[in-house]
Design a protein around this motif. Structure first.
Motif, short mmCIF file in Angstrom:
data_model
loop_
_atom_site.label_atom_id
_atom_site.label_comp_id
_atom_site.label_asym_id
_atom_site.label_seq_id
_atom_site.Cartn_x
_atom_site.Cartn_y
_atom_site.Cartn_z
N GLN A 246 0.83 -1.20 0.00
CA GLN A 246 0.00 0.00 0.00
C GLN A 246 0.87 1.25 0.00
O GLN A 246 1.94 1.27 0.61
CB GLN A 246 -0.89 -0.03 1.25
N PHE A 247 0.43 2.29 -0.70
CA PHE A 247 0.95 3.64 -0.53
C PHE A 247 -0.06 4.42 0.29
O PHE A 247 -1.25 4.48 -0.08
CB PHE A 247 1.18 4.34 -1.87
N GLY A 248 0.37 5.02 1.38
CA GLY A 248 -0.51 5.85 2.17
C GLY A 248 -0.47 7.30 1.70
O GLY A 248 0.18 7.64 0.72
N ASN A 249 -1.21 8.13 2.40
CA ASN A 249 -1.13 9.57 2.15
C ASN A 249 -1.32 10.31 3.47
O ASN A 249 -1.49 9.71 4.52
CB ASN A 249 -2.16 10.02 1.10
N VAL A 250 -1.23 11.60 3.43
CA VAL A 250 -1.35 12.52 4.56
C VAL A 250 -0.13 12.46 5.48
O VAL A 250 0.58 13.44 5.66
CB VAL A 250 -2.64 12.31 5.38
N ARG A 251 0.15 11.29 6.09
CA ARG A 251 1.28 11.17 7.00
C ARG A 251 2.10 9.93 6.66
O ARG A 251 1.76 9.19 5.74
CB ARG A 251 0.80 11.12 8.45
#
Length: 343
Positions: A246-251
């Motif tokens: 997975q690639f996350g976002n925000v932090r």
């Protein structure tokens, strides 16, 4: 998934003190200790303040401003992202006599325009937006820039040639982020296919798990998630399938779960909230402005990568980052392709 980059097709480019009434959803309020010299700030969150994502980032930015500038902070969260409910919450905050109202997220655009006109002596800010007015400004962390880099990384790292994107609702910044991710994939791997889904809910863990499972079953080995409280459902799907990352976002989710997260497209909208309060405290905030914060401010916008990402991929991504900052690469923010349906 072992992160071995896919052979590229062609050459890759070089490199407080206020009580707030309940809204449609069960709102909760936080009152900071009184500091008589502090400015009075109201923060509206269209979701829970501890959602592990976008709303929490805004909340932390406001708390940082509370500590640094002695702001008297009133927070109303868990407001349904619908215009009548958002208007009601904004009116309640403004009616309590705050100096500055900050609404977290572009879903507040229409409501903020209406309510700002009703309270001309109060300053309003919407984050992740481009809405403006005489007493209304926007502060936008350019999440599309880190999303583009996440797409470029996914294009370099995919082994299946299929990558996924998942989000919930469709505010303009979320649409821009999706388009940028797709463009980043195409830049480094023109032959790759992107499965993109807006499920309708940022916070539903079970729905996120089902969508992620469907994308994994369709061949995706990397999924970019622009979710809030629903994000753990994607990790559940990956673990259950025994494949994918997975690639996350925000932090930075790679610091928390590097086995699941290959990278994280950081776009800390809390910096937008903090900057808005900072500018107001220093007399620099003006209605009609649209303040943009991008990769040139790495504490706000950057891509992080898990430790097993190969060094030459990091080098290529660093070069691409510089080309965005220098204006050599224009980040596309529109998408007109197919969408992946909810299962």
């Amino acid at each position: 998934m072992r992160l071995v980059p896919k052979a590229l097709v062609g050459a890759v480019a070089a490199a407080g003190i206020f009580a707030v009434g309940a809204c449609a959803a069960p709102a909760t309020t936080e009152n900071a200790p009184q500091q008589p010299t502090g400015i009075r700030v109201g923060l509206l969150l269209a979701g829970p303040r501890h959602d592990g994502g976008f709303m929490e980032a805004g909340y932390h930015g406001a708390k940082r401003a509370e500590q640094q500038f002695g702001a008297q902070l009133a927070v109303v969260d868990q407001v349904a992202p619908k215009q009548p409910e958002l208007e009601r919450a904004l009116r309640e905050l403004a009616g309590r006599g705050v100096d500055l109202v900050v609404a977290q997220g572009g879903q507040n655009n229409a409501a903020a325009e209406v309510v700002a006109a009703e309270f001309p002596r109060t300053t309003f800010v919407v984050t992740q937006s481009d809405v403006t007015g005489p007493n209304l400004a926007s502060y936008e962390v350019l999440q599309e820039q880190s999303a583009w880099l996440a797409g470029a990384a996914a294009g370099l790292l995919t082994e299946s040639g299929v990558v996924g994107h998942m989000s919930g609702i469709r505010p303009v910044p979320g649409l821009k982020g999706r388009a940028a991710f797709v463009a980043g994939v195409a830049h480094t791997n023109p032959g790759a296919r992107v499965l993109t889904n807006f499920s309708g809910d940022q916070d539903d863990v079970e729905l996120a798990r089902r969508v992620a499972t469907a994308e994994l079953d369709a061949g995706a080995d990397l999924i970019f998630t622009m979710l809030n409280a629903g994000r753990p459902g994607v990790a559940e799907a990956i673990r259950a399938a025994g494949k994918g990352r997975q690639f996350g976002n925000v932090r930075d989710f790679t610091a928390e779960d590097p086995a699941v997260f290959a990278g994280s497209a950081i776009a800390d909208s809390g910096v937008a909230v903090f900057r808005a309060v900072e500018d107001f405290a220093n007399g620099r905030l003006r209605g009609g402005e649209n303040v943009r914060i991008g990769l040139e401010t790495p504490d706000a916008v950057r891509l992080t990568l898990a430790s097993d990402v190969p060094e030459h991929v990091r080098t290529e991504l660093d070069a691409l980052r510089e080309r965005i900052v220098n204006g050599e690469i224009e980040v596309r923010t529109t998408y007109t392709g197919p969408e992946f349906p909810n299962p």
